[in-house]
Write an enzyme that holds these catalytic residues in place. Structure first.
Site, mmCIF file in Angstrom:
data_model
loop_
_atom_site.group_PDB
_atom_site.id
_atom_site.type_symbol
_atom_site.label_atom_id
_atom_site.label_comp_id
_atom_site.label_asym_id
_atom_site.label_seq_id
_atom_site.Cartn_x
_atom_site.Cartn_y
_atom_site.Cartn_z
ATOM 1 N N ASP A 860 0.836 -1.207 0.000
ATOM 2 C CA ASP A 860 0.000 0.000 0.000
ATOM 3 C C ASP A 860 0.866 1.251 0.000
ATOM 4 O O ASP A 860 1.944 1.275 0.591
ATOM 5 C CB ASP A 860 -0.897 0.007 1.244
ATOM 6 C CG ASP A 860 -2.168 0.811 1.021
ATOM 7 O OD1 ASP A 860 -2.230 1.535 0.023
ATOM 8 O OD2 ASP A 860 -3.085 0.711 1.858
ATOM 9 N N LYS A 929 -5.857 10.644 11.151
ATOM 10 C CA LYS A 929 -5.492 9.968 9.899
ATOM 11 C C LYS A 929 -6.376 10.372 8.727
ATOM 12 O O LYS A 929 -5.879 10.741 7.653
ATOM 13 C CB LYS A 929 -5.545 8.448 10.083
ATOM 14 C CG LYS A 929 -5.226 7.706 8.774
ATOM 15 C CD LYS A 929 -5.284 6.192 8.928
ATOM 16 C CE LYS A 929 -5.028 5.523 7.572
ATOM 17 N NZ LYS A 929 -5.077 4.052 7.655
ATOM 18 N N ASP A 1081 -4.021 2.897 -5.212
ATOM 19 C CA ASP A 1081 -2.601 2.995 -4.851
ATOM 20 C C ASP A 1081 -2.127 1.775 -4.085
ATOM 21 O O ASP A 1081 -1.019 1.773 -3.549
ATOM 22 C CB ASP A 1081 -2.349 4.261 -4.024
ATOM 23 C CG ASP A 1081 -3.045 4.208 -2.677
ATOM 24 O OD1 ASP A 1081 -4.138 3.618 -2.600
ATOM 25 O OD2 ASP A 1081 -2.511 4.751 -1.701
#
Length: 1134
Positions: A860, A929, A1081
């Site tokens: 990742d 986050k 991604d």
């Protein structure tokens, strides 16, 4: 200096103002919107509980023309709402909006006074400001651009209508329509040569050369020149006509030559149906017996700097083969073809394993009987309505729905309608969404029938069978990519019809209107006995669907809702079968490679290469003009060629929990029997106080909302698990397409590897590879990553941690539901459990290095949006925090920001700030986050505050009375921390935002090219004035959403770079023989090849950012949007 035209009404958007002035006009405008919406609501007091027997804005049976009010249509006045003569609920009283009307009138007067007072100031400022504004385009060019879009949509509308007439056999109707359009100059203006060619093609089939001559005269009269298609069909007609003179053919060829066209171009560029190609060749052989088409061989290379070497230097390329024999792949093709020919597929529900009760059996029989009756009723109603439409005296130049209702068998339309009822949510469906789905289903079946009629199935089978030689393991090696091999096979088998038929896509307005017509039929025709569940003497038929209105903010939205009796029958029946459109299922054979923007993915089902906002057509126009799409197509083909299978042991565990009571902790929705009970009370009860009534109302609304959410989640999981269970013994593939930014997605919507933790856990690669010397280590590291632990540890540290918990790993594999259940606390619990099982199987094998693993290992990105910004700005500090620079241990930007925020908080707490003191001990990686991750994608402080507020509410110990103040405080600190860590990011974002603001204020959409040559255009429009009034009025509005265009450009540009990097990685992994798939991604491959994939990933990131990306972007924007030299103040420092 470049000047622009400024409308006095819009100048306020471009001039500086005092904040109080802005606030005042905004508040008054918002108040007016609310008052107007309230008046509409009062005038239609029926919004929630009123039952109607028909869709109010559909009047299809009389003329076939439909008026659809947009969600935000200000013209949706009370005329759209039922009047006194319509059916209303008992006790409904006449609305009395006088107080609101008076308030609205006063507010409008106040707003006009304020605007009049400001007008003088604006006019004075205008002269001073206009010379300072930078123009990105002149009004003439803007008007021309908008005119091109409208003209293109009108042409598409006319073409689809004529093609529908021709397909349905209504040749005379199509001929009269074209003549009526041609006769008047104002109606002739949008016609182009391709529209006339539709009729030329029809007459060519009939051998009517004299009719073709008349159409050629019409072309000349319209000031148009024949194109390749015109001459192609003329030659076809000559080939069909046995009495055609060679002199006629020679004259045609001479005319072609005068127009700069050649016969070879006809064979290489025209789309052929049935035997058209053979007839053209027959005509040529009459005058030139030895003639053979010389097809131009287009180069398969690409001159883009990023991929030029990839296409030219292939000596070391090792393209992977699939683990199937050629015969096996050919057999799979036949199975997939039969599914797509049927258009739908019926599978068993995973709830079928539940024991059948007496009531379930009764309800199932009742539902089956009702459906059989509804089919007869709908069939009769459809035939009667078509007869009325056919006999309606409409003028020849008016478009109507009749041809679109003749494309399929009547039974096909009825089946589509019945299927939509079975799939409808108890809370109803937006009319627009339901109509769109119905129209799309008709279009899909129509496309499949077209391909049958054009006789391409045999040729498709021949080419696909030859194509499997490239993929099968028992055939020779090829040095070609799938697209290249497919194109080569098409050229070798050029006789007969072309696979890409050249049919016209339907406009969104056509799809919507046809679907609304079908909804109207259902609402008017379908009824059920009101006492069907409780038989009584007084039998009364009631509609099973009714139309209602609801408000979303100030928007009035139409809903189609099933009657509660129907909902109760469906829920108690708990049917064991689910019917889906064929494209919902994964493919049983490798997808057809994308060889052009119009051909690829499924065998017969139409698929768009680029997903766009409904009604947007500019993407298709840009793609058709683009000549550099080979790398994009090849990367999509690579992703689609990955074969998958089901992790059956894990699927069985998940289904057992699903059929029990679900599990919120494990993301398995509970059954609807667990939903909160709906509170019932009498609003007229005198014993209840007003506050108690208000409380009960809120509880009822919340219960209704919770039920709707639970139903949606439950059905999503049911579809996902049922499809997986149906495919449990199959090998399958996911064809891919992309969105307007180039981000790739699997085409099947419900079940794919982009789904939730559950969906990803039950998917594994069909092909297995040995773990090799480092594969087991990568499985262990991957497991630790899935748990969410050890984020700041090195890879070696994570591996050591995995070795210390081997007992827990083996326990999870052996006793997933009865052991210590530690895996349930992981961030991705089901994937963690699947990984535990794979590790256990590997370590218990005789030689783990030889263990055949099918498990995908993920790599990742470390907040990859910030990675791209750091690379663009050459920001060393920012690059270090997102792992673009070498470090002993992996850096975690989220923890870094959390640490910096904590330092700010401690400083403020020491100075006595109360909220900083309250937050002590509560600032964590998890709290910040989401905000850190989405800042790069354009999240505002307002959105960031909501994200942080949600995280704080999840902390049980945090005092809830301080959530508001704490979220305001923390979002400010997060943005400040990011600004310090990523200095170049904000500067680039500001430049992108300002560029988009200037472009959108000039009336344009923002466009750019990705480094792989993919054209990107932002589709954001204002739809407030978007209306459909029959097929003649296109559902388009060119009032671009300036705010959205501006705010979306930075995140969309980064998304396009991210997709470019993924595509580059996909291409180079394919050339290295790797199995590779991506979730944006996050890149997946076998444990054996993780190191190779990581190397390719890093190399291609460097390759991408070695290009002058911002410089090329600036150059593109200046060339596209500026008509002259930039003024001194608008130069951009890159």
């Amino acid at each position: 200096m470049i000047y622009c035209h400024i409308d006095i009404l819009n100048v306020s958007f471009g001039l500086p103002r005092k904040e109080d002035g802005k606030k005042r006009v905004l508040e008054q405008s918002q108040l007016l919107d609310v008052l107007e919406a309230r008046i509409l609501q009062l005038q239609s007091d029926v919004v929630v509980d009123v039952q109607h027997a028909k869709v109010q804005f559909v009047n299809a049976h009389s003329s076939g023309k439909v008026k659809v009010a947009s969600d935000r249509d200000p013209k949706s006045t009370p005329s759209d709402i039922p009047k006194s003569g319509k059916t209303v609920a008992k006790g409904a009283s006449d609305p009395k909006p006088s107080r609101w009307m008076e308030k609205l009138t006063n507010e409008k007067k106040n707003l006009k006074k304020w605007q009049h007072k400001k007008k003088d100031h604006l006019q004075k400022s205008l002269g001073q400001t206009v010379s300072q504004l930078t123009s990105l385009s002149n009004p003439e060019r803007l008007q021309e651009d908008n005119g091109e879009i409208e003209s293109g949509e009108t042409q598409q509308n006319i073409r689809s209508y004529l093609e529908a007439c021709v397909f349905a056999g209504h040749i005379e109707k199509a001929h009269r329509f074209l003549l009526s359009q041609h006769r008047l100059m104002k109606r002739r203006r949008p016609l182009n040569t391709d529209i006339y060619n539709i009729m030329i093609r029809v007459w060519a089939k009939k051998g009517a050369l004299n009719q073709i001559g008349r159409v050629f005269i019409m072309l000349e009269d319209a000031g148009l020149k024949p194109n390749l298609g015109s001459y192609c069909y003329a030659l076809e007609c000559m080939g069909r006509n046995p009495d055609c003179s060679p002199k006629t053919i020679i004259r045609c060829l001479n005319q072609m030559e005068e127009d700069g066209l050649s016969v070879d171009d006809v064979f290489s560029q025209c789309s052929f149906r049935e035997d058209e190609r053979d007839m053209v060749l027959k005509a040529m052989h009459i005058v030139e017996p030895d003639y053979q088409p010389r097809l131009s061989m287009t180069t398969d290379g690409c001159s883009l700097p990023l991929v030029e070497d990839f296409y030219k230097q292939r000596a070391d390329h090792r393209y992977p083969k699939l683990d199937f024999s050629q015969m096996d792949l050919q057999e799979r093709f036949k199975r997939q073809l039969s599914i797509e020919e049927a258009s739908t597929i019926t599978i068993d529900s995973v709830e079928a394993s539940k024991p059948i009760t007496k009531n379930m059996a009764r309800m199932r029989q009742l539902l089956a009987d009702q459906r059989a009756q509804w089919q007869k009723i709908l069939l009769q109603a459809l035939r009667e309505s078509k007869m009325i439409l056919a006999n309606t005296n409409t003028k020849d130049y008016r478009l109507n729905l009749y041809p679109y209702l003749c494309l399929l068998e009547d039974k096909d339309y009825v089946d589509i309608m019945i299927q939509s009822i079975a799939n409808m949510s108890p809370s109803g469906e937006s009319l627009k969404v339901l109509a769109k789905d119905l129209g799309n289903r008709v279009y899909t079946k129509y496309c499949v029938r077209q391909k049958h009629q054009n006789q391409i199935l045999e040729k498709l089978g021949n080419i696909y069978n030859a194509y499997t030689e490239l993929l099968a393991k028992d055939t020779k090696e090829f040095g070609l990519l799938p697209r290249e091999h497919w194109c080569q096979l098409e050229k070798e088998q050029s006789s007969g019809p072309t696979l890409e038929g050249g049919e016209t896509n339907w406009l969104y307005s056509v799809t919507l209107e046809l679907g609304t017509y079908m909804v109207d039929l259902m609402v008017k025709s379908l009824k059920i006995s009101g006492d069907i569940l409780n038989p009584a003497y007084d039998k009364k038929l009631i509609p099973i669907l009714y139309h209602m209105y609801a408000f979303r903010s100030t928007r009035q939205i139409g809903f189609i809702k099933p009657h509660p009796i129907l909902t109760q029958i469906q829920q108690e029946a708990m049917e064991t079968k689910l019917t889906f459109d064929s494209y919902v299922m994964p493919m049983l054979c490798p997808p057809v490679p994308w060889s052009s923007i119009k051909f690829g993915a499924y065998l017969l089902t139409p698929t768009k290469l680029m997903r766009t906002v409904e009604g947007a057509t500019q993407h298709d126009t840009l793609l058709e003009k683009c000549q550099t799409l080979h790398p994009v197509l090849d990367s999509l083909n690579q992703l689609g060629n990955c074969a998958w299978k089901i992790n059956k042991p894990l699927l069985d565990i998940i289904i057992s929990i699903f059929n029990d009571r679900g599990s919120d902790k494990l993301d398995i929705p509970p059954p609807l029997s667990e939903a909160p009970k709906m509170p019932h009370f009498n609003p007229q009860d005198p014993t209840l106080t007003s506050s108690e009534k208000a409380h009960l109302k809120r509880e009822a609304v919340n219960a209704r909302r919770k039920y709707s959410e639970m139903y949606s989640l439950r059905m999503s999981s049911l579809y996902k698990l049922s499809i997986a269970n149906h495919m449990r013994d199959e090998i399958f593939w996911f064809p891919h397409s992309m969105d307007f930014r180039g981000r790739t997605y699997p085409c099947p919507p419900y079940f794919n590897h982009l789904g939730s933790d559950v969906a990803r856990a039950i998917l594994v690669f069909a092909e297995g590879k040995p773990l090799g010397p480092k594969g087991l280590d990568w499985l262990k590291i991957h497991l630790v990553n899935l748990t969410g632990l050890k984020k700041r540890e090195s890879l070696q540290g994570r591996l050591e941690y995995a070795n210390t918990i081997m007992e827990d790993i083996l326990d999870a594999a052996d006793n997933p539901l009865n052991g210590n259940k530690w895996w349930m606390n992981a961030d991705e619990p089901w994937q963690a459990l699947a990984c535990c099982t794979e590790i256990a199987n590997a370590v218990r094998s005789p030689d783990p290095t030889q263990f055949i693993s099918h498990f995908p290992v993920h790599q990742d990105g470390s907040c990859n949006g910030l990675q791209h910004y750091a690379a663009l700005g050459r920001d060393v500090i920012g690059a270090t925090s997102v792992n673009l620079m070498p470090c002993e241990v992996p850096q975690d930007v989220y923890s870094g920001v959390a640490q910096q925020v904590e330092e700010f908080r401690a400083r403020d707490a020491a100075s006595g700030m109360k909220i900083a003191q309250v937050l002590e001990g509560f600032i964590s990686r998890k709290v910040v986050k989401q905000t850190v991750m989405t800042v790069v994608y354009g999240v505002t402080r307002y959105g960031g505050r909501l994200q942080i507020e949600k995280r704080l509410k999840e902390i049980d110990e945090f005092p809830k009375e301080h959530v508001w103040d704490a979220s305001h405080y923390l979002v400010r600190l997060v943005f400040s921390g990011l600004k310090e860590m990523f200095t170049g990011t904000r500067e680039i974002q500001d430049w992108l935002t300002e560029s988009a603001r200037l472009i959108s204020k000039s009336g344009h959409t923002v466009e750019w090219l990705t480094p792989l040559g993919l054209p990107v255009v932002q589709p954001y429009r204002r739809t407030r004035h978007q209306v459909v009034t029959g097929l003649n009025c296109l559902m388009t509005s060119h009032d671009w959403n300036t705010v959205k265009q501006k705010n979306a450009f930075p995140p969309n540009f980064i998304h396009s770079l991210d997709s470019t990097h993924m595509m580059l990685t996909a291409l180079h992994c394919y050339s290295a023989g790797l199995t590779f798939v991506s979730v944006h991604d996050c890149f997946w491959t076998h444990a054996l090849t993780v190191d190779t994939m990581n190397k390719v990933c890093r190399e291609q990131f460097v390759n991408l950012h070695s290009q002058p990306i911002l410089k090329e972007l600036s150059k593109f924007l200046l060339e596209k949007y500026c008509d002259g030299p930039l003024s001194e103040g608008t130069h951009i420092k890159l």
